[in-house]
Design a protein around this motif. Structure first.
Motif, PDB file in Angstrom:
ATOM      1  N   MET A 124       0.842  -1.195   0.000  1.00 33.41           N
ATOM      2  CA  MET A 124       0.000   0.000   0.000  1.00 33.41           C
ATOM      3  C   MET A 124       0.882   1.252   0.000  1.00 33.41           C
ATOM      4  O   MET A 124       1.976   1.249   0.561  1.00 33.41           O
ATOM      5  N   THR A 125       0.388   2.306  -0.627  1.00 34.43           N
ATOM      6  CA  THR A 125       1.129   3.560  -0.725  1.00 34.43           C
ATOM      7  C   THR A 125       0.632   4.545   0.320  1.00 34.43           C
ATOM      8  O   THR A 125      -0.570   4.773   0.450  1.00 34.43           O
ATOM      9  N   GLU A 126       1.552   5.136   1.057  1.00 33.30           N
ATOM     10  CA  GLU A 126       1.175   6.152   2.036  1.00 33.30           C
ATOM     11  C   GLU A 126       0.849   7.454   1.308  1.00 33.30           C
ATOM     12  O   GLU A 126       1.645   7.949   0.513  1.00 33.30           O
ATOM     13  N   VAL A 127      -0.324   8.018   1.573  1.00 33.64           N
ATOM     14  CA  VAL A 127      -0.730   9.239   0.884  1.00 33.64           C
ATOM     15  C   VAL A 127      -0.820  10.448   1.812  1.00 33.64           C
ATOM     16  O   VAL A 127      -0.832  11.586   1.349  1.00 33.64           O
ATOM     17  N   GLU A 155      -2.958   5.218   4.341  1.00 30.65           N
ATOM     18  CA  GLU A 155      -2.530   4.613   3.088  1.00 30.65           C
ATOM     19  C   GLU A 155      -3.619   4.742   2.022  1.00 30.65           C
ATOM     20  O   GLU A 155      -4.784   5.023   2.325  1.00 30.65           O
ATOM     21  N   SER A 156      -3.230   4.522   0.797  1.00 30.36           N
ATOM     22  CA  SER A 156      -4.148   4.638  -0.332  1.00 30.36           C
ATOM     23  C   SER A 156      -5.359   3.725  -0.148  1.00 30.36           C
ATOM     24  O   SER A 156      -5.213   2.536   0.137  1.00 30.36           O
ATOM     25  N   GLY A 157      -6.544   4.298  -0.297  1.00 25.75           N
ATOM     26  CA  GLY A 157      -7.781   3.532  -0.213  1.00 25.75           C
ATOM     27  C   GLY A 157      -8.288   3.280   1.192  1.00 25.75           C
ATOM     28  O   GLY A 157      -9.371   2.716   1.367  1.00 25.75           O
ATOM     29  N   GLU A 158      -7.551   3.708   2.203  1.00 28.64           N
ATOM     30  CA  GLU A 158      -7.949   3.474   3.593  1.00 28.64           C
ATOM     31  C   GLU A 158      -9.005   4.492   4.029  1.00 28.64           C
ATOM     32  O   GLU A 158      -9.054   5.616   3.535  1.00 28.64           O
ATOM     33  N   CYS A 172       0.388  13.389  -0.303  1.00 33.45           N
ATOM     34  CA  CYS A 172       0.689  12.883  -1.644  1.00 33.45           C
ATOM     35  C   CYS A 172       2.149  13.138  -2.018  1.00 33.45           C
ATOM     36  O   CYS A 172       2.456  13.594  -3.131  1.00 33.45           O
ATOM     37  N   GLY A 173       3.044  12.868  -1.064  1.00 33.84           N
ATOM     38  CA  GLY A 173       4.475  12.987  -1.309  1.00 33.84           C
ATOM     39  C   GLY A 173       5.054  14.375  -1.178  1.00 33.84           C
ATOM     40  O   GLY A 173       6.268  14.561  -1.337  1.00 33.84           O
ATOM     41  N   GLN A 174       4.212  15.371  -0.867  1.00 33.19           N
ATOM     42  CA  GLN A 174       4.672  16.753  -0.772  1.00 33.19           C
ATOM     43  C   GLN A 174       4.661  17.217   0.689  1.00 33.19           C
ATOM     44  O   GLN A 174       3.631  17.127   1.364  1.00 33.19           O
TER      45      GLN A 174
END
Length: 220
Positions: free
Chosen positions: A1-4, A32-35, A68-70
């Protein structure tokens, strides 16, 4: 999963006539994405302040937010606004619709601000998904509270955000209307695959989330 979305050692202190007032202290949160995650706690616990910091609408006095990575602390006001426009949707308790615009114009607004094409078609589709196609030309003053919130949900999702934040989305609605609005919120979020963070006093609404985080006295 990607942390957003993440908050690291987040704190917020404001000045008051009685001295410094600590609203938030040492908040750490990762999504995380979709959580989906619900923030619960008594009034004054700091839920709305936390959402404002996570969305880059206000500045923390300690810690940082990465959306989102920023790293929001590294962006100026215009940069944070662009990031929100590209990746974030927000649903408010009091709807925050523009009274001089029709339902479809309210939903078109974020797309037009982002310079996107096909705003009317996308807004029309979003209103259809919340069951308001026949009300597209009505102004907010001619809509019920539940209809206004459905317009607000359509507006939040029309940009296809990665993260959706909702601050007491059913707080101004009666129980039955709130239940219907909650159904629409979760249905659209599932279809969009967005990460959902909502602040609520509604235990039924919170129970539909993957997890519940409780706040009290500015702590998570």
């Amino acid at each position: 999963m990607t942390e957003v979305l993440s908050a690291e050692n987040l704190g917020m202190t404001v000045s008051s006539p009685e001295g410094d007032l600590e609203i938030l202290k040492d908040i750490n949160l990762r999504l995380e994405s979709g959580e989906s995650c619900a923030l619960m706690g008594p009034s004054g616990a700091g839920k709305t302040t936390l959402l404002a910091l996570l969305a880059g609408l206000d500045h923390p006095t300690e810690g940082r937010v990465v959306l989102c990575g920023q790293d929001l602390s590294r962006l100026d006001e215009d940069g944070r606004a662009r990031l929100r426009g590209q990746h974030l949707g927000f649903v408010f308790q009091s709807f925050h619709l523009v009274e001089s615009l029709t339902a479809i114009e309210n939903v078109m607004l974020p797309l037009e601000l982002n310079g996107g094409r096909g705003a009317r078609k996308a807004a029309d589709e979003a209103l259809g998904r919340v069951g308001l196609s026949e009300r597209r030309r009505h102004y907010p003053r001619h809509l019920s509270g539940g209809e206004r919130q459905r317009v607000a949900i359509a507006r939040a999702f029309v940009t296809r955000p990665q993260v959706l934040m909702a601050d007491e989305p059913t707080g101004n609605l009666d129980a039955d209307t709130g239940l219907r609005v909650g159904d629409i919120l979760f249905e659209m979020n599932e279809q969009a695959g967005a990460t959902l963070l909502l602040a609520t006093h509604d235990h039924k609404l919170a129970g539909r989330c993957d997890r519940i985080c409780r706040m009290n006295g500015g702590r998570l």
